[in-house]
Design an enzyme around this catalytic site. Structure first.
Site, PDB file in Angstrom:
ATOM      1  N   CYS A 111       3.580  -4.127  12.412  1.00 25.56           N
ATOM      2  CA  CYS A 111       3.043  -3.513  10.887  1.00 25.56           C
ATOM      3  C   CYS A 111       3.620  -4.889  10.089  1.00 25.56           C
ATOM      4  CB  CYS A 111       3.971  -2.537  10.598  1.00 25.56           C
ATOM      5  SG  CYS A 111       3.371  -2.046   8.633  1.00 25.56           S
ATOM      6  N   VAL A 112       2.627  -5.474   9.258  1.00 26.60           N
ATOM      7  CA  VAL A 112       2.838  -6.637   8.642  1.00 26.60           C
ATOM      8  C   VAL A 112       2.223  -6.435   7.334  1.00 26.60           C
ATOM      9  CG1 VAL A 112       3.035  -8.093  10.323  1.00 26.60           C
ATOM     10  CG2 VAL A 112       0.647  -7.884   9.584  1.00 26.60           C
TER      11      VAL A 112
END
Length: 141
Positions: A111-112
């Protein structure tokens, strides 16, 4: 065909799903794997859903499931997920919905934060899944 000689199949459309640009395929199948393009929270009319990040996350998972089912797979066949959030402050709210809707065991995940997503969406999710039907999660949606 790829340079290695492996055949691949592009899924060029998904029934009842608008908003996907014609410049990409919703998914590509190769070597028993399905690579899904990133999905944003477009509803059946091609509009971003309202209701904040929980509603948007649920819609994105719904969209991913539609692509996977059309390609001959399901959410429980996902082996890797990449999540892009416009604002990492949405992580906890997104994660609560993700935890509820994604089958267990959960796939590997990244997750970015991304500065700008298609349609000015607040979330986009892409995945890699194996072929073969499994148990869906539509009853949770």
């Amino acid at each position: 065909m790829s340079s290695s000689g492996s055949k691949h199949t592009c899924i060029t459309s998904v029934p009842n799903q608008k908003g996907m640009p014609n410049i990409l395929s919703p998914a590509t199948k190769v070597g028993g794997l399905i690579f899904c393009s990133g999905q944003v929270p477009f509803d059946a009319d091609g509009k971003i859903v309202s209701g904040g990040i929980p509603a948007m996350t649920a819609q994105v998972i719904r969209n991913l499931e539609a692509v996977l089912l059309h390609a001959g797979s399901s959410l429980d066949k996902i082996v890797k997920v990449n999540i892009f959030l416009k604002d990492m402050d949405d992580f906890a709210a997104m994660n609560a919905v993700y935890e509820k809707l994604m089958p267990t065991p959960k796939p590997a995940r990244t997750c970015v934060q991304a500065a700008k997503l298609p349609g000015d969406a607040r979330i986009e999710i892409e995945c890699i899944a194996t072929e073969g039907e499994g148990q869906g999660v539509r009853n949770k949606l």
